[in-house]
Design an enzyme around this catalytic site. Structure first.
Site, PDB file in Angstrom:
ATOM      1  N   ARG A 293     -47.291 -65.904 -41.202  1.00 32.05           N
ATOM      2  CA  ARG A 293     -47.993 -66.033 -39.917  1.00 32.05           C
ATOM      3  C   ARG A 293     -47.729 -64.793 -39.081  1.00 32.05           C
ATOM      4  O   ARG A 293     -48.615 -64.003 -38.855  1.00 32.05           O
ATOM      5  CB  ARG A 293     -47.566 -67.330 -39.202  1.00 32.05           C
ATOM      6  CG  ARG A 293     -48.568 -67.786 -38.153  1.00 32.05           C
ATOM      7  CD  ARG A 293     -48.456 -67.003 -36.855  1.00 32.05           C
ATOM      8  NE  ARG A 293     -47.105 -67.067 -36.308  1.00 32.05           N
ATOM      9  CZ  ARG A 293     -46.635 -66.227 -35.389  1.00 32.05           C
ATOM     10  NH1 ARG A 293     -47.387 -65.252 -34.904  1.00 32.05           N
ATOM     11  NH2 ARG A 293     -45.385 -66.322 -34.941  1.00 32.05           N
ATOM     12  N   ASP A 294     -46.479 -64.541 -38.686  1.00 35.88           N
ATOM     13  CA  ASP A 294     -46.217 -63.332 -37.887  1.00 35.88           C
ATOM     14  C   ASP A 294     -46.496 -62.086 -38.736  1.00 35.88           C
ATOM     15  O   ASP A 294     -46.994 -61.064 -38.239  1.00 35.88           O
ATOM     16  CB  ASP A 294     -44.769 -63.327 -37.365  1.00 35.88           C
ATOM     17  CG  ASP A 294     -44.647 -62.678 -35.995  1.00 35.88           C
ATOM     18  OD1 ASP A 294     -45.221 -61.593 -35.823  1.00 35.88           O
ATOM     19  OD2 ASP A 294     -43.981 -63.236 -35.094  1.00 35.88           O
TER      20      ASP A 294
ATOM     21  N   HIS B 206     -49.944 -60.195 -38.777  1.00 37.61           N
ATOM     22  CA  HIS B 206     -50.261 -59.057 -37.894  1.00 37.61           C
ATOM     23  C   HIS B 206     -50.056 -57.754 -38.657  1.00 37.61           C
ATOM     24  O   HIS B 206     -50.859 -56.831 -38.560  1.00 37.61           O
ATOM     25  CB  HIS B 206     -49.325 -59.034 -36.677  1.00 37.61           C
ATOM     26  CG  HIS B 206     -49.512 -60.160 -35.712  1.00 37.61           C
ATOM     27  ND1 HIS B 206     -50.665 -60.357 -35.005  1.00 37.61           N
ATOM     28  CD2 HIS B 206     -48.656 -61.149 -35.307  1.00 37.61           C
ATOM     29  CE1 HIS B 206     -50.525 -61.415 -34.197  1.00 37.61           C
ATOM     30  NE2 HIS B 206     -49.319 -61.911 -34.377  1.00 37.61           N
TER      31      HIS B 206
ATOM     32  N   HIS C 123     -36.960 -67.113 -31.531  1.00 34.42           N
ATOM     33  CA  HIS C 123     -37.842 -66.270 -32.344  1.00 34.42           C
ATOM     34  C   HIS C 123     -37.620 -64.846 -31.839  1.00 34.42           C
ATOM     35  O   HIS C 123     -37.918 -64.550 -30.676  1.00 34.42           O
ATOM     36  CB  HIS C 123     -39.279 -66.746 -32.118  1.00 34.42           C
ATOM     37  CG  HIS C 123     -40.344 -65.926 -32.771  1.00 34.42           C
ATOM     38  ND1 HIS C 123     -40.982 -66.309 -33.933  1.00 34.42           N
ATOM     39  CD2 HIS C 123     -40.933 -64.753 -32.416  1.00 34.42           C
ATOM     40  CE1 HIS C 123     -41.913 -65.429 -34.260  1.00 34.42           C
ATOM     41  NE2 HIS C 123     -41.908 -64.459 -33.346  1.00 34.42           N
TER      42      HIS C 123
ATOM     43  N   SER D 212     -41.115 -62.134 -27.822  1.00 37.08           N
ATOM     44  CA  SER D 212     -42.316 -61.553 -28.445  1.00 37.08           C
ATOM     45  C   SER D 212     -42.301 -60.029 -28.447  1.00 37.08           C
ATOM     46  O   SER D 212     -42.909 -59.400 -29.310  1.00 37.08           O
ATOM     47  CB  SER D 212     -43.561 -61.972 -27.663  1.00 37.08           C
ATOM     48  OG  SER D 212     -43.576 -63.337 -27.413  1.00 37.08           O
TER      49      SER D 212
ATOM     50  N   HIS E 174     -37.844 -60.532 -32.247  1.00 33.68           N
ATOM     51  CA  HIS E 174     -38.433 -59.337 -32.877  1.00 33.68           C
ATOM     52  C   HIS E 174     -37.414 -58.209 -32.854  1.00 33.68           C
ATOM     53  O   HIS E 174     -36.511 -58.181 -32.032  1.00 33.68           O
ATOM     54  CB  HIS E 174     -39.737 -58.950 -32.160  1.00 33.68           C
ATOM     55  CG  HIS E 174     -40.901 -59.781 -32.631  1.00 33.68           C
ATOM     56  ND1 HIS E 174     -41.721 -59.389 -33.663  1.00 33.68           N
ATOM     57  CD2 HIS E 174     -41.343 -60.999 -32.248  1.00 33.68           C
ATOM     58  CE1 HIS E 174     -42.644 -60.326 -33.876  1.00 33.68           C
ATOM     59  NE2 HIS E 174     -42.430 -61.319 -33.032  1.00 33.68           N
TER      60      HIS E 174
HETATM   61  C1  LIG Z   1     -49.739 -65.782 -30.692  1.00 36.20           C
HETATM   62  C2  LIG Z   1     -49.334 -64.640 -31.459  1.00 36.20           C
HETATM   63  C3  LIG Z   1     -47.904 -64.160 -31.366  1.00 36.20           C
HETATM   64  O1  LIG Z   1     -47.748 -63.236 -32.405  1.00 36.20           O
HETATM   65  C4  LIG Z   1     -46.845 -65.259 -31.408  1.00 36.20           C
HETATM   66  C5  LIG Z   1     -45.500 -64.708 -31.686  1.00 36.20           C
HETATM   67  O2  LIG Z   1     -45.026 -64.697 -32.806  1.00 36.20           O
HETATM   68  C6  LIG Z   1     -44.734 -64.064 -30.612  1.00 36.20           C
HETATM   69  O3  LIG Z   1     -45.098 -64.212 -29.421  1.00 36.20           O
HETATM   70  O4  LIG Z   1     -43.748 -63.386 -30.940  1.00 36.20           O
HETATM   71 MN    MN Z   2     -43.570 -63.138 -33.132  1.00 36.85          MN
END
Ligand SMILES: CC[C@H](O)CC(=O)C(=O)O
Ligand code: MN
Length: 340
Positions: free
Chosen positions: A15-16, A19, A196, A169, A198
């Site tokens: 999913r991620d 991108h 979550h 995010s 990054h």
């Molecule tokens: C809604 C897309 C977005 O990539 C969600 C996400 O993984 C994030 O905000 O980090």
């Molecule tokens: Mn993300």
């Protein structure tokens, strides 16, 4: 850090990571990756367009293969892993959620900007009615204070979410900021708390473990880090680090290393390096999925990607405002910004 507690791992490569591959995942790739993660014992695997159900569009980028078809393959392939979907109200519609539940998705992650929890109410309710576990996903959590984030998390809890996520995010939070938000939310809600992260500042593993120390019950990661921006917390690294620290993930370290090397590396477009543009996301606090859009605008209008990102961060642009990236690039060009 307690070695007694465990957390539940959600792998979001499919999913991620969408991108990072411009939403070009194929059914074969999904079968291979889900098979490898399932064998390793990953409990939850997320499969959707990068921007969630319904994301395939001119604005967000068209998918190679319909996400419902990818979802079907994922559900058929997994023997024990639960399949999750991401849903952003406004990008997806209720029928998308219903269809995902019919196909066999068991976890619905309802994502909103961190100040907009109230738009998730009907979708959290629908996820529950459809028999799915509902997760509230508060994106760009670095943009508001821990106290304000608590208010939003409580709203999601009141709508029926089983877990509320603190989402970095932009990969913009250092450990103190991340810990403060997780600790505040954890002490304010009775449901589970997830994170979550990054990796734009190279802190995704450290931040995730720090969040676990503050009580996080669920942690996201992407195999090889494949994800938006400079990528996510790399699943195989998180699993190996947890094994060394005596933290139970239920995932086999060697099988997870194999999944990374044999299933995901071959489809990774480029190594998950923190190059100057990826670093700028974290530095300027910009939404990870803006990176490829900003790079494209940079090439098209001859403006340095970093200047575009810096300006997007200064303006506080959030997911859904992808079309503004071109406006910003054009304005910078008119003002004679640095040309790469
Ligand atoms: C809604 C897309 C977005 O990539 C969600 C996400 O993984 C994030 O905000 O980090
Ligand atoms: Mn993300």
């Amino acid at each position: 850090m307690s070695a007694e507690r465990a957390f539940r791992l959600t792998d979001s490569t499919l999913r991620d990571g969408s991108h990072a591959v411009r939403h070009q995942f194929t059914t074969d790739q999904v079968r291979t990756v889900v098979g490898a993660l399932d064998r390793a014992g990953v409990p939850v695997i997320e499969v959707t367009h990068g921007d969630g159900l319904g994301g395939s569009s001119f604005n967000y980028g068209f998918s190679h293969t319909s996400e419902m078809e990818l979802l079907r393959v994922a559900v058929d392939t997994a023997t024990s892993a639960r399949i999750a979907v991401l849903f952003v109200p406004g990008i997806g519609v209720k029928d998308d959620l219903r269809q995902a539940a019919d196909i066999g998705a068991k976890v619905a992650r309802i994502a909103t900007h961190c100040t907009e929890a109230d738009i998730a109410e009907q979708h959290i309710a629908l996820a529950k009615e459809s028999g799915m576990e509902a997760v509230g996903f508060l994106m760009m959590s670095h943009m508001i204070s821990p106290e304000d984030l608590v208010e939003q998390a409580k709203k999601m809890e009141s709508y029926g979410a089983d877990c509320v996520y603190v989402v970095d995010s932009a990969g913009a939070m250092t450990m103190d900021g991340f810990k403060a938000r997780v600790a505040a939310v954890k002490s304010a809600v009775d449901v589970q708390v997830g994170v979550h992260a990054h990796n734009n500042l190279s802190l995704a593993v450290a931040n995730s473990l720090a969040a676990f120390g503050e009580g996080a019950d669920q942690i996201d990661a992407c195999t090889t880090g494949l994800g938006a921006g400079a990528g996510n917390c790399p699943t195989e690294v998180l699993v190996a680090t947890c094994a060394k620290s005596g933290i139970e993930t239920g995932v086999d370290t060697f099988a997870m290393m194999d999944a990374a090397q044999d299933a995901v590396r071959p489809i990774q477009p480029e190594m998950g390096v923190i190059d100057r543009d990826g670093l700028m996301l974290g530095y300027a606090g910009v939404y990870g999925s803006f990176l490829l859009h900003a790079k494209r605008a940079s090439q098209r209008y001859g403006v340095d990607t970093r200047d575009i990102l810096l300006e997007l961060g200064r303006r506080g642009m959030v997911g859904g405002q992808e079309d503004m990236i071109i406006d910003v690039a054009l304005e910078l060009k008119r003002e004679g910004a640095r040309v790469r």
